[in-house]
Design an enzyme around this catalytic site. Structure first.
Site, mmCIF file in Angstrom:
data_model
loop_
_atom_site.group_PDB
_atom_site.id
_atom_site.type_symbol
_atom_site.label_atom_id
_atom_site.label_comp_id
_atom_site.label_asym_id
_atom_site.label_seq_id
_atom_site.Cartn_x
_atom_site.Cartn_y
_atom_site.Cartn_z
ATOM 1 N N GLU A 145 0.804 -1.214 0.000
ATOM 2 C CA GLU A 145 0.000 0.000 0.000
ATOM 3 C C GLU A 145 0.845 1.276 0.000
ATOM 4 O OE1 GLU A 145 -3.858 -1.931 2.308
ATOM 5 O OE2 GLU A 145 -2.299 -0.938 3.484
ATOM 6 N N GLY A 198 -12.283 -4.304 1.912
ATOM 7 C CA GLY A 198 -13.247 -5.274 1.414
ATOM 8 C C GLY A 198 -14.561 -4.589 1.114
ATOM 9 N N MET A 206 -12.923 -9.865 7.296
ATOM 10 C CA MET A 206 -14.341 -10.214 7.219
ATOM 11 C C MET A 206 -14.586 -11.273 6.147
ATOM 12 S SD MET A 206 -15.858 -8.403 9.568
ATOM 13 C CE MET A 206 -17.561 -8.143 9.132
ATOM 14 N N MET A 243 -9.178 -2.260 8.377
ATOM 15 C CA MET A 243 -8.677 -2.524 9.723
ATOM 16 C C MET A 243 -7.932 -1.363 10.386
ATOM 17 S SD MET A 243 -7.469 -6.513 9.124
ATOM 18 C CE MET A 243 -7.043 -6.780 10.855
ATOM 19 N N GLU A 244 -7.923 -0.174 9.778
ATOM 20 C CA GLU A 244 -7.159 0.940 10.354
ATOM 21 C C GLU A 244 -7.871 2.285 10.374
ATOM 22 O OE1 GLU A 244 -4.698 -2.248 8.905
ATOM 23 O OE2 GLU A 244 -5.660 -0.778 7.574
ATOM 24 N N ASP A 277 -11.088 -7.102 -2.288
ATOM 25 C CA ASP A 277 -11.957 -8.273 -2.195
ATOM 26 C C ASP A 277 -13.376 -7.790 -1.926
ATOM 27 O OD1 ASP A 277 -12.306 -8.623 1.061
ATOM 28 O OD2 ASP A 277 -10.329 -7.871 0.511
#
Length: 230
Positions: free
Chosen positions: A12, A78, A153, A174-175, A198
């Site tokens: 990233e 996601g 997830m 997640m951040e 995803d």
């Protein structure tokens, strides 16, 4: 203007780092900071590591040591919106936690005690991001809610619960909300921009592994274009 950019993973931040002019490097608290010029702006690129705690540590260090005027979080997510596809972009208008529950004390689902239920992103940064997307015209883009939690997830029960708790959620990662909370506490404007690696419920682990670099590239290209307009 001095801009802080945060990505969790090497995939990233790699493209952004490769475009910087002879950045200086600092390793601190498990995070990596690269300071230099990118698209004509002074930038501190940060590789935070994965998850809410790592993101909080990195954001706090970034704000305390480098004092950027704004923070942009880039990377993958996601997709939860039914019509999102891998590579599509989501610009957050606000961030929430999907894995926080102190509702027993009268708080909203996702709201941490003594904190707001959501962490709004900066309106000016959102507008710049939208302008860049309109000019690129490469990917479908949505603006709306992104949620954060310390879980990948992929389990049907977890996906169903998140959809029920946050029906307007476009994407999950997640951040971002942790970064948003720290920026809120420091009173620094921020934005989260994510590309889909995803889609919830669709062979996510395999998809993430295959497309994380594609998502990272799409998100990085967007950030570079934004820097030219800030």
């Amino acid at each position: 203007m001095k801009v802080g950019i945060i990505g969790a993973m090497e995939q990233e931040v790699a493209l952004l780092r490769s475009q910087m002019n002879e950045p200086t490097t600092l390793q601190l608290g498990g995070c990596e900071f690269y300071q230099g010029k990118l698209a004509g702006k002074e930038v501190i690129l940060t590789r935070s590591g994965i998850g809410k705690v790592a993101a909080s540590v990195a954001t706090s260090l970034l704000l305390e040591k480098f004092a950027p005027d704004c923070v942009i979080n880039t990377g993958s997510a996601g997709g939860f919106a039914q019509d999102l596809h891998i590579g599509d972009m989501v610009i957050a208008d606000e961030m929430r936690f999907h894995d926080v529950d102190v509702t027993a004390f009268g708080y909203e689902m996702g709201q941490m005690a003594q904190q707001p239920a959501a962490f709004p992103c900066d309106g000016k940064l959102i507008a710049v991001a939208q302008d860049c997307i309109a000019e690129q015209g490469k990917h479908q883009t949505k603006v709306g809610l992104i949620c954060t939690g310390d879980q990948f997830m992929c389990k049907p029960d977890a996906i169903a619960k998140a959809r029920a708790d946050f029906p307007q959620m476009l994407a999950v990662e997640m951040e971002g909300a942790a970064i948003g909370q720290v920026c809120h506490m420091f009173k620094v404007p921020y934005l989260v921009v994510r590309a889909m690696s995803d889609i919830a419920g669709k062979e996510q682990v395999e998809s993430f592994d295959a497309f994380i670099e594609v998502a990272g590239q799409h998100s990085a290209e967007m950030i570079i274009k934004m820097l030219g307009k800030l």
